[in-house]
Design an enzyme around this catalytic site. Structure first.
Site, mmCIF file in Angstrom:
data_model
loop_
_atom_site.group_PDB
_atom_site.id
_atom_site.type_symbol
_atom_site.label_atom_id
_atom_site.label_comp_id
_atom_site.label_asym_id
_atom_site.label_seq_id
_atom_site.Cartn_x
_atom_site.Cartn_y
_atom_site.Cartn_z
ATOM 1 N N LEU A 130 0.811 -1.215 0.000
ATOM 2 C CA LEU A 130 0.000 0.000 0.000
ATOM 3 C C LEU A 130 0.847 1.270 0.000
ATOM 4 O O LEU A 130 0.701 2.131 -0.875
ATOM 5 C CB LEU A 130 -0.932 -0.010 1.218
ATOM 6 C CG LEU A 130 -1.799 1.229 1.422
ATOM 7 C CD1 LEU A 130 -2.840 1.352 0.321
ATOM 8 C CD2 LEU A 130 -2.480 1.186 2.793
ATOM 9 N N GLU A 370 0.502 1.441 10.457
ATOM 10 C CA GLU A 370 -0.937 1.198 10.317
ATOM 11 C C GLU A 370 -1.765 2.384 10.797
ATOM 12 O O GLU A 370 -2.812 2.243 11.425
ATOM 13 C CB GLU A 370 -1.358 -0.099 11.014
ATOM 14 C CG GLU A 370 -0.767 -1.324 10.314
ATOM 15 C CD GLU A 370 -1.576 -2.588 10.517
ATOM 16 O OE1 GLU A 370 -2.811 -2.510 10.545
ATOM 17 O OE2 GLU A 370 -0.948 -3.653 10.635
#
Length: 386
Positions: A130, A370
Site C-alpha cells: 500500500l 498502520e
C-alpha cells in the site's frame, strides 16, 4: 502480573490459547530474540514453530486450512508474542491481517483456493503493498499504475516500508494501483503479484531503528505483467477495501502494543524485586513502585480498549472509532512503558540484551505504523462528527 487471563474472565478456549502462546514465547522466542535483533536476521525457525502451532491460520475457516477461530484469538496470540519480541509479533500480524486477510475478505473462490491454504499454514507469507514514497497516511496519493494490455495488467511504480515482502518464503504481494479515472478521481484497484514475476523486485532491506528481525523492503515494479484474473475484489474498490483491512489491523496492532506495555511491566516488577540499592530492593522505593503502578494502569487500559474493539468486530457492529481508540491508547502505552522501563533499569536499560531496551527502540513504530497517532485522532474526530 495482573491481566485478564489470571482473573479467569476469558472463556477457556481463549485462555488456553493465550497460555499456550505465552509458553511458546517464553521457551522458543525469548532465547533467540536478542541474537536475531543484533544480527538483523529473520527468525525462520520461530516462524516455522508458529506455523506448526497453527497461528497463521487462527482466524480462518478450516476449509482454507485455518483453525476455525476468530480475530480475537489472533489478538490474544499477538499480545503474548508482543511481550517478548515485537519483530516476531509483527511478522505474524502482517502475515495474517495484511497478507492473507485481504484474499479471504475480497478474493474469489479460485483465488482463495489457490493462496489461502499455503498462507494459513504458515508455509508461505504474503505482503500488503500500500504505502508509497508519496502516499502513506494519504493512501489516495497512490502513483503506482496498472494498465490493461490484452489479457494482462502491466504494473509500474514503487512501494515502501512493506513488511514480509522479501523473505525466502514470501510468495505474494497484494498491490494497490491506479487503474483509471472515475468521476474525476483516481480509480484504485488491488492486484495480486506473485514473487518471482519479471520486473518485480524487493529492493535491499531497510536499516531500521527497531523491529530488526522483521523483514521490511521497498518494492519496485517495472512493466510487471500479471493476468487480469489477478484483480482482487471489484475494480475501483481497492482503496475502500484496504481501508477496511486497516481498521481490523489496528485492533491487532493494539493487541501487540498491549503486549509490549505488559511485557515492560513484567520485566520491571521482576527487576525491582531483585535489584538492590542502599540496602533494599528498589521496588520498595515509592518512586519506583508508583512508576510501575502507572505502567500497569496503561497496560490494563490498552487491553480493555482492544478487547472492546474486538468484541464489536466479532459482533458485526461498527468498530472504526473503537479500533482507532485502541490503537491510539495502546501505541502510546507501549512507548510510555518502554521509556519508563528503561529508566527503571538504569544503565542496564541501555543494553540491547535486555528486553526493555529493545522495546524502547521497537515501540516508536507503534505510534506510526498502520496509521499514525495523528491519523487515529483524525478518525476519532470524524466519527464524532467533527
Amino acid at each position: 502480573m495482573a491481566d485478564f487471563l489470571s482473573t479467569g474472565t476469558l472463556p477457556d478456549h481463549y485462555r488456553d490459547l493465550a497460555l499456550t502462546v505465552r509458553d511458546f514465547a517464553n521457551q522458543v522466542v525469548a532465547p533467540v530474540a536478542a541474537q536475531h535483533d543484533a544480527e538483523h536476521s529473520f527468525p525462520y525457525e520461530v516462524v516455522a514453530g508458529m506455523a506448526e502451532m497453527g497461528l497463521f491460520g487462527l482466524p480462518f475457516p478450516e476449509e482454507y486450512g485455518g483453525m476455525g477461530g476468530d480475530y480475537f484469538a489472533l489478538c490474544l496470540a499477538l499480545e503474548e508474542l508482543g511481550k517478548i519480541d515485537q519483530s516476531v509479533a509483527i511478522t505474524l500480524e502482517a502475515g495474517v491481517s495484511l497478507g492473507a486477510m485481504p484474499i479471504y475478505r475480497f478474493g474469489n473462490d479460485e483465488q482463495k483456493q489457490q493462496w489461502l491454504p499455503r498462507l494459513t499454514s504458515g508455509r508461505s507469507l504474503a505482503a500488503f503493498g500500500l504505502t508509497e514514497p508519496g502516499a502513506g497516511s494519504d493512501a489516495g496519493g497512490t502513483r503506482t499504475t496498472a494498465a490493461e494490455d490484452g489479457g494482462d495488467w502491466v504494473i509500474n511504480g514503487s512501494k515502501q516500508f512493506i513488511t514480509n515482502s522479501g523473505t525466502d518464503i514470501t510468495e505474494l504481494v497484494t498491490v494497490t494501483a491506479v487503474t483509471g479515472q472515475r468521476d474525476g478521481k483516481k480509480e484504485i484497484s488491488t492486484i495480486l503479484v506473485p514473487t518471482g514475476t519479471s520486473g518485480f523486485v524487493a529492493e535491499p532491506a531497510y536499516n531500521k531503528v527497531g523491529w530488526n528481525a522483521s523483514d521490511t523492503h521497498p518494492l519496485s515494479f517495472t512493466d510487471v505483467r500479471v493476468p487480469r484474473e489477478n484483480l482482487l475484489g471489484a475494480r475501483g474498490r481497492g482503496y475502500a477495501n484496504f481501508l477496511s483491512i486497516l481498521d481490523e489491523g489496528r485492533i491487532a496492532i493494539a493487541a501487540l502494543a498491549t503486549g509490549v506495555a505488559q511485557g515492560c511491566v513484567d520485566e520491571c516488577v521482576r527487576y525491582a524485586g531483585e535489584r538492590e540499592a542502599f540496602g533494599k530492593p528498589i521496588g520498595r522505593n515509592q518512586a519506583i513502585a508508583f512508576k510501575i503502578a502507572r505502567m500497569e494502569a496503561r497496560a490494563h487500559t490498552a487491553r480493555t480498549a482492544y478487547y472492546d474493539a474486538a468484541a464489536l468486530l466479532l459482533a458485526g457492529k461498527p468498530f472504526k472509532k473503537q479500533a482507532a481508540i485502541a490503537k491510539l491508547i495502546a501505541g502510546e502505552a507501549a512507548m510510555d512503558n518502554a521509556r519508563d522501563g528503561t529508566q527503571i533499569f538504569g544503565g542496564y536499560g541501555f543494553m540491547n540484551e535486555y528486553p526493555v531496551a529493545r522495546h524502547y527502540r521497537d515501540s516508536k513504530i507503534l505510534e506510526i505504523g498502520e496509521g499514525t497517532t495523528e491519523v487515529q485522532l483524525m478518525l476519532i474526530g470524524r466519527e464524532l462528527g467533527l
